[in-house]
Design a protein around this motif. Sequence first.
Motif, PDB file in Angstrom:
ATOM      1  N   ASP A 215     -17.026 -25.238  14.980  1.00  0.00           N
ATOM      2  CA  ASP A 215     -16.615 -24.390  14.394  1.00  0.00           C
ATOM      3  C   ASP A 215     -16.614 -22.880  15.295  1.00  0.00           C
ATOM      4  N   ALA A 216     -16.144 -22.861  16.045  1.00  0.00           N
ATOM      5  CA  ALA A 216     -16.371 -21.788  17.038  1.00  0.00           C
ATOM      6  C   ALA A 216     -15.271 -20.865  16.967  1.00  0.00           C
ATOM      7  N   LYS A 217     -14.554 -20.751  16.721  1.00  0.00           N
ATOM      8  CA  LYS A 217     -13.462 -19.704  15.787  1.00  0.00           C
ATOM      9  C   LYS A 217     -14.308 -19.171  15.250  1.00  0.00           C
ATOM     10  N   ALA A 218     -14.446 -19.597  14.373  1.00  0.00           N
ATOM     11  CA  ALA A 218     -15.380 -19.285  12.616  1.00  0.00           C
ATOM     12  C   ALA A 218     -16.498 -17.896  13.591  1.00  0.00           C
ATOM     13  N   TYR A 219     -17.749 -18.725  14.695  1.00  0.00           N
ATOM     14  CA  TYR A 219     -18.782 -18.514  15.003  1.00  0.00           C
ATOM     15  C   TYR A 219     -18.255 -16.595  16.522  1.00  0.00           C
ATOM     16  N   TYR A 220     -17.474 -17.137  17.014  1.00  0.00           N
ATOM     17  CA  TYR A 220     -16.389 -15.688  17.319  1.00  0.00           C
ATOM     18  C   TYR A 220     -15.876 -15.223  16.687  1.00  0.00           C
ATOM     19  N   SER A 221     -15.130 -15.082  15.321  1.00  0.00           N
ATOM     20  CA  SER A 221     -14.835 -14.050  14.914  1.00  0.00           C
ATOM     21  C   SER A 221     -15.521 -13.142  13.931  1.00  0.00           C
TER      22      SER A 221
ATOM     23  N   ASP B 156     -11.275 -13.409  22.111  1.00  0.00           N
ATOM     24  CA  ASP B 156     -10.064 -13.453  22.342  1.00  0.00           C
ATOM     25  C   ASP B 156      -9.820 -15.428  22.229  1.00  0.00           C
ATOM     26  N   LEU B 157      -9.778 -15.895  23.197  1.00  0.00           N
ATOM     27  CA  LEU B 157      -9.604 -17.102  24.151  1.00  0.00           C
ATOM     28  C   LEU B 157      -9.449 -17.966  23.183  1.00  0.00           C
ATOM     29  N   VAL B 158     -10.612 -17.447  22.368  1.00  0.00           N
ATOM     30  CA  VAL B 158     -11.449 -19.183  21.111  1.00  0.00           C
ATOM     31  C   VAL B 158     -10.003 -19.143  20.815  1.00  0.00           C
ATOM     32  N   LYS B 159     -10.678 -17.414  19.733  1.00  0.00           N
ATOM     33  CA  LYS B 159      -9.631 -17.380  18.382  1.00  0.00           C
ATOM     34  C   LYS B 159      -7.983 -17.699  18.485  1.00  0.00           C
ATOM     35  N   PHE B 160      -7.477 -17.167  19.441  1.00  0.00           N
ATOM     36  CA  PHE B 160      -6.097 -17.164  19.414  1.00  0.00           C
ATOM     37  C   PHE B 160      -5.256 -18.905  20.745  1.00  0.00           C
ATOM     38  N   ALA B 161      -6.269 -18.786  21.426  1.00  0.00           N
ATOM     39  CA  ALA B 161      -5.376 -19.958  22.592  1.00  0.00           C
ATOM     40  C   ALA B 161      -6.562 -21.377  22.027  1.00  0.00           C
ATOM     41  N   LYS B 162      -7.158 -21.385  21.384  1.00  0.00           N
ATOM     42  CA  LYS B 162      -8.351 -22.523  20.834  1.00  0.00           C
ATOM     43  C   LYS B 162      -8.615 -22.612  21.907  1.00  0.00           C
ATOM     44  N   GLN B 163      -9.555 -22.281  22.484  1.00  0.00           N
ATOM     45  CA  GLN B 163     -10.754 -22.688  24.374  1.00  0.00           C
ATOM     46  C   GLN B 163     -11.804 -22.443  23.513  1.00  0.00           C
ATOM     47  N   LEU B 164     -12.224 -23.988  24.265  1.00  0.00           N
ATOM     48  CA  LEU B 164     -13.531 -23.866  23.364  1.00  0.00           C
ATOM     49  C   LEU B 164     -14.653 -23.762  24.501  1.00  0.00           C
ATOM     50  N   PRO B 165     -15.541 -23.150  23.846  1.00  0.00           N
ATOM     51  CA  PRO B 165     -16.692 -22.283  25.036  1.00  0.00           C
ATOM     52  C   PRO B 165     -17.851 -23.834  25.007  1.00  0.00           C
ATOM     53  N   LEU B 166     -18.914 -23.112  26.120  1.00  0.00           N
ATOM     54  CA  LEU B 166     -20.003 -24.099  26.254  1.00  0.00           C
ATOM     55  C   LEU B 166     -21.138 -23.182  25.419  1.00  0.00           C
ATOM     56  N   PRO B 167     -21.830 -24.316  24.155  1.00  0.00           N
ATOM     57  CA  PRO B 167     -22.831 -23.873  24.280  1.00  0.00           C
ATOM     58  C   PRO B 167     -23.557 -22.443  24.388  1.00  0.00           C
ATOM     59  N   GLU B 168     -23.809 -22.730  25.446  1.00  0.00           N
ATOM     60  CA  GLU B 168     -24.520 -21.678  26.597  1.00  0.00           C
ATOM     61  C   GLU B 168     -23.918 -20.246  26.610  1.00  0.00           C
ATOM     62  N   GLN B 169     -22.519 -20.213  27.092  1.00  0.00           N
ATOM     63  CA  GLN B 169     -21.896 -19.008  26.463  1.00  0.00           C
ATOM     64  C   GLN B 169     -21.884 -18.701  25.362  1.00  0.00           C
ATOM     65  N   SER B 170     -21.849 -19.255  24.093  1.00  0.00           N
ATOM     66  CA  SER B 170     -21.259 -18.922  22.789  1.00  0.00           C
ATOM     67  C   SER B 170     -23.303 -17.959  22.940  1.00  0.00           C
TER      68      SER B 170
END
Length: 159
Positions: free
Chosen positions: A57-63, A114-128
């Motif tokens: 759930d990267a979107k929830a994390y970045y939100s 923005d990329l994660v939330k709107f473009a559904k990009q999945l970042p690496l765990p290290e990036q997060s």
Amino acid sequence: VGLAIIALGLLGWWLFKKYYKPKGKTEEEINRPKVAHVWALKELQKLEQEKLWQSADAKAYYSRLTDIFRKYLEYRFNLQALESTTDEIELMLRTDDISTEARIEIVEVLKQADLVKFAKQLPLPEQSKNALYTTREFVKTTAWKEEDIRKQSTNQTKK
């Protein structure tokens, strides 16, 4: 008739004094910039403990991360960050109080979010994890300091 007018006038004055509240800032609004970093750091700690970046759930994390950051900007700098785009926030952050390096780093985090939330990009765990670290460091470097109190008091005496 004269006594009745005087009595009504006194009653009106008494009611006005009793119930009228000036529309100045409340105590909480005055202290918000001073404690904004404390609130933000606690919220970031909670977010880190939940380890949402490790789940799918990267979107929830970045939100949550960007909500915490935007509320911090509102509390600390009195910016309308919740209703603003990333580009607008970047323009708002161009002040003497915020270093260019810190501004660039935090804007990169917002763009990544923005990329994660709107473009559904999945970042690496290290990036997060780095996004959380960058946000935490921004809060620490822009936290309310004694110089801010002195600046504010000198600005008020000049007015």
